[in-house]
Design an enzyme around this catalytic site. Structure first.
Site, short mmCIF file in Angstrom:
data_model
loop_
_atom_site.label_atom_id
_atom_site.label_comp_id
_atom_site.label_asym_id
_atom_site.label_seq_id
_atom_site.Cartn_x
_atom_site.Cartn_y
_atom_site.Cartn_z
N ARG B 28 0.73 -1.06 -0.02
CA ARG B 28 0.12 0.08 0.19
C ARG B 28 0.70 1.39 0.01
NH1 ARG B 28 -4.31 2.73 3.56
NH2 ARG B 28 -6.05 2.92 2.07
N ALA B 29 2.12 1.02 0.05
CA ALA B 29 2.84 2.40 0.12
C ALA B 29 3.08 2.75 -1.14
CB ALA B 29 4.49 1.88 0.56
N LYS B 30 2.39 2.13 -2.22
CA LYS B 30 2.62 2.53 -3.49
C LYS B 30 1.32 3.75 -3.97
CE LYS B 30 4.76 -1.59 -4.65
NZ LYS B 30 4.26 -3.04 -4.70
N ARG B 31 0.56 3.70 -3.16
CA ARG B 31 -0.62 4.68 -3.35
C ARG B 31 -0.18 6.23 -3.35
NH1 ARG B 31 -4.29 6.24 1.43
NH2 ARG B 31 -2.48 6.13 3.08
N ALA B 61 4.11 31.14 32.17
CA ALA B 61 2.63 31.42 32.10
C ALA B 61 1.94 31.86 33.42
CB ALA B 61 2.00 30.25 31.49
N HIS B 116 17.31 26.90 23.33
CA HIS B 116 16.32 26.87 22.76
C HIS B 116 16.36 25.92 21.15
CE1 HIS B 116 12.34 28.58 22.12
NE2 HIS B 116 12.65 28.94 20.86
N GLY B 162 1.57 17.76 18.70
CA GLY B 162 0.88 18.49 19.80
C GLY B 162 2.03 19.18 20.76
N HIS B 167 11.18 24.89 22.23
CA HIS B 167 12.21 24.55 23.05
C HIS B 167 12.35 23.16 23.53
CE1 HIS B 167 15.16 26.48 26.27
NE2 HIS B 167 15.20 25.09 26.46
N HIS B 169 12.12 19.76 25.10
CA HIS B 169 11.65 19.40 26.52
C HIS B 169 10.83 18.17 26.44
CE1 HIS B 169 8.11 21.46 25.23
NE2 HIS B 169 7.32 20.84 26.13
N GLN B 171 8.09 15.44 29.11
CA GLN B 171 7.24 15.74 30.46
C GLN B 171 7.20 14.65 31.10
OE1 GLN B 171 3.25 17.49 30.03
NE2 GLN B 171 3.79 17.63 27.61
N PHE B 315 -1.96 8.74 8.67
CA PHE B 315 -3.06 9.20 9.53
C PHE B 315 -3.88 7.61 10.24
CE2 PHE B 315 -2.59 12.52 6.76
CZ PHE B 315 -2.90 13.62 7.78
N TYR B 319 -10.59 3.39 9.85
CA TYR B 319 -10.36 1.86 10.00
C TYR B 319 -9.49 1.84 11.42
CZ TYR B 319 -9.22 -2.89 9.77
OH TYR B 319 -9.12 -3.98 10.09
O1 LIG Z 1 -8.01 5.08 2.30
P1 LIG Z 1 -7.54 6.55 2.39
O2 LIG Z 1 -8.80 7.51 2.42
O3 LIG Z 1 -6.39 6.86 1.20
O4 LIG Z 1 -6.48 6.60 3.67
C1 LIG Z 1 -7.15 7.25 4.75
O5 LIG Z 1 -7.83 6.22 5.59
C2 LIG Z 1 -7.17 4.87 5.73
C3 LIG Z 1 -8.39 4.05 6.72
O6 LIG Z 1 -8.75 4.58 8.00
C4 LIG Z 1 -6.16 5.14 6.48
O7 LIG Z 1 -5.18 4.13 6.74
C5 LIG Z 1 -5.15 6.17 6.04
O8 LIG Z 1 -3.73 6.56 6.58
C6 LIG Z 1 -5.92 7.27 5.54
O9 LIG Z 1 -5.03 8.56 4.83
O1 LIG Z 2 1.12 18.95 27.96
P1 LIG Z 2 1.13 19.85 26.50
O2 LIG Z 2 2.36 19.70 26.09
O3 LIG Z 2 0.40 21.21 26.78
O4 LIG Z 2 -0.04 18.93 25.63
C1 LIG Z 2 0.62 17.82 24.61
O5 LIG Z 2 0.88 16.62 25.43
C2 LIG Z 2 -0.28 16.01 26.28
C3 LIG Z 2 0.13 14.81 26.82
O6 LIG Z 2 0.44 13.83 25.97
C4 LIG Z 2 -1.58 16.08 25.52
O7 LIG Z 2 -2.51 15.69 26.32
C5 LIG Z 2 -2.05 17.43 24.74
O8 LIG Z 2 -3.01 16.99 23.95
C6 LIG Z 2 -0.64 17.68 23.84
O9 LIG Z 2 -0.98 19.12 23.34
#
Ligand SMILES: O=P(O)(O)O[C@H]1O[C@H](CO)[C@@H](O)[C@H](O)[C@H]1O
Ligand SMILES: O=P(O)(O)O[C@H]1O[C@H](CO)[C@@H](O)[C@H](O)[C@H]1O
Lengths: 349, 349
Positions: B28-31, B61, B116, B162, B167, B169, B171, B315, B319
């Site tokens: 599927r890497a080919k798509r 903050a 930083h 996220g 900088h 870091h 957690q 993504f 599925y």
């Molecule tokens: O099948 P699509 O629309 O090309 O691909 C999308 O949905 C799939 C099924 O959830 C995922 O595996 C893919 O990462 C996403 O980009």
């Molecule tokens: O704690 P942060 O850096 O503000 O937030 C980030 O890490 C967290 C822990 O994985 C997640 O819950 C947050 O959605 C993400 O934005």
């Protein structure tokens, strides 16, 4: 020392479908956001796009022509994750750590309508009923293939959910095995049914209706609610009131009621942040393994990523991947906010 | 009908740590990709940013001033997902479906260095050794608090994961309960240890070293490999060769070897797509519940989202959320590609 206040204090909630805990941090919605903003498509889409490989009459990636379809349209995915080939395989039991098995399956794409620009909430009820009929037909057709034991109907909506074509469409991945999440759900449903002789979700729905706190929409046959154990900020689940296992069990009235609640829920979603609300959604229903499944209760999940606005999503990352899912506002608050949204689509005003 | 070829045919693999299956679609890497492209920060960062709330001497903050720290620096998260308050709670056993429990915890931020602009792969070995010392100290300090039974050390790197401040870091979220994923892992480790009197990961590592196919880096004390059951395209795991449960069990030599493999692995990651490679990473190790845990085997997971380039990620959506995790290239192929990457950072050339 203070008494536990579920609306204020960090806590964990239990998901009886997946049999796992979720971390809820009600106070955390207050933190400022300095991170990534999603880009949103604000341009209006044309009704027909000559470059779209899903529009009627156009050419697809594999060179084939789409028919000039007039309602929903289904075709085999050109880049399917599974293949139909039967594979000869002998399990190698020496492999304690390298356990692998070939998997047979079929992937299809379901274009919701010929219109390049009409998402679910913008469609008429009869158009949505057409999609439901298509889902029923696919569940039956694919499910009757001997090696297909599970049919996963789902939609990825929005580029943030990996959707690569804005023409409204969903997918169906049908396969031999019960996928991991479905198998977990089935185990929970079965354990409950064996003990209580009722489906877990019918009893859960009663408890939710009695509480009222997490209900978003209710009609004669379906309820949309934010599950007590929801992980995504505006996650919802649509449940049938009657206990049945699959989409082909719908009465005609139920099909219409389901179309209506789909339109209402997705309209509320769009109205929440005045944007075409991204999500992944999908139906969980009885497997097509030829066995009776009285434990199954038809339901549909909506997993939308947005948290605060059309451009700020919740990231399920470090802690969530390594530890457990964590949410920043309570399901009760989310349900209240969704309830308050109009059922008239913002674009139509 | 053809014989099963794990390099070509769709199949499922079993993850013995989480006790679940994963779908692998090698072809599927080919798509082609027509979907969302991630934006990448290409601007070089300054060594010090007066507006950064993590840089030495700056204001956070909450109005507090960071000290003029010179190596790594730890502070309490101003927007923690858990709180230290003790909460009075009586379980309501009437609630079959609404199961919730207060959770006590502490969240800390670990700035890797005053700089930083210096990510892990760009730091010197002794700087990374400093971070390891900090992790050891935090694991000990937090772990010795009576109500803390688990200490999750992790890093979200890159805005796509996220992370809201560039900088460098990580957690630490320390809490009363064992998080869901850790509990699953522990159950698997324990079942294996009880049966074999060896850790699951020590035997797994032997099998991997024998095969060689998925090994990325090996030194005297640690191995970085792409797990047989990896879900992310370039997911890796660093395992200690010696079976021990926690970061505080490191010998001095092991600490240096761990710093080295961290630098090498993250350098290879950056070199893969000539970008500061985003990921979430974290350490899984023995809980701090005061019990013996001979089943635990120290390891670190790296979950990076990129698939094809600095801007195209995998993504995990429809599925994957509803069915099961699915990957588009084999772990063997990914390991090969990572092995080929230089251990000299592209920026330093
Ligand atoms: O099948 P699509 O629309 O090309 O691909 C999308 O949905 C799939 C099924 O959830 C995922 O595996 C893919 O990462 C996403 O980009
Ligand atoms: O704690 P942060 O850096 O503000 O937030 C980030 O890490 C967290 C822990 O994985 C997640 O819950 C947050 O959605 C993400 O934005």
């Amino acid at each position: 020392m203070k008494n536990f206040d579920i609306n204020e204090d960090p806590h964990r909630r239990f998901n009886p479908l997946l049999n796992e805990w979720v971390l809820v941090s009600p106070h955390r919605a207050k933190r400022p956001w300095q991170g990534q903003n999603e880009t949103i498509a604000t341009e209006a889409l044309p009704k027909y796009d000559p470059t779209c490989y899903l529009c009627p009459g156009n050419v697809r990636a594999n060179g084939m022509n789409n028919p000039k379809y007039e309602s929903s349209f289904v075709f085999e995915n050109d880049f399917a994750a599974m293949k139909q080939d039967e594979i000869i395989f002998e399990e190698d039991i020496k492999h304690t750590f390298f356990k692998a098995k070939p998997e047979q399956g079929i992937s299809r794409v379901v274009c919701f309508s010929p219109r390049h620009d009409l998402t679910l909430p913008e469609m008429e009820i009869d158009g949505i009923e057409n999609i439901i009929k298509t889902w029923q037909k696919e569940y039956t057709d694919l499910g009757s293939i001997k090696y297909i034991n599970h049919v996963q109907i789902f939609e990825n909506k929005g580029s943030v959910m990996g959707c690569s074509n804005p023409h409204p469409h969903g997918q169906i991945w049908a396969q031999s095995s019960l996928p991991t999440q479905v198998e977990k759900t089935q185990n929970s449903l079965k354990a409950y049914f064996d003990k209580n002789n009722r489906t877990l979700l019918e009893d859960y729905l009663q408890a939710e209706l009695k509480s009222g706190e997490r209900i978003v929409i209710e009609n004669d046959h379906f309820v949309a609610l934010v599950p007590f154990w929801a992980i995504w900020p505006y996650e919802t689940m649509i449940l049938s009131k009657r206990a049945f296992g699959k989409i082909t069990d719908f009465t005609a009235e139920e099909a219409t009621a389901f179309a209506k609640i789909l339109k209402q829920l997705t309209t509320k979603y769009d109205n929440l942040f005045n944007t075409s609300f991204p999500y992944s959604s999908g139906i969980h229903q009885a497997p097509t393994d030829g066995l009776e499944h009285p434990e199954w209760h038809f339901h549909m999940h909506f997993y939308p990523p947005l948290l605060r606005s059309a451009t700020v999503k919740k990231f399920m990352v470090g802690y969530e991947m390594l530890g457990e899912s964590q949410r920043d506002i309570t399901p009760e608050k989310s349900a209240e906010i969704l309830r308050q949204q109009s059922e008239v689509h913002y674009k139509s005003i």
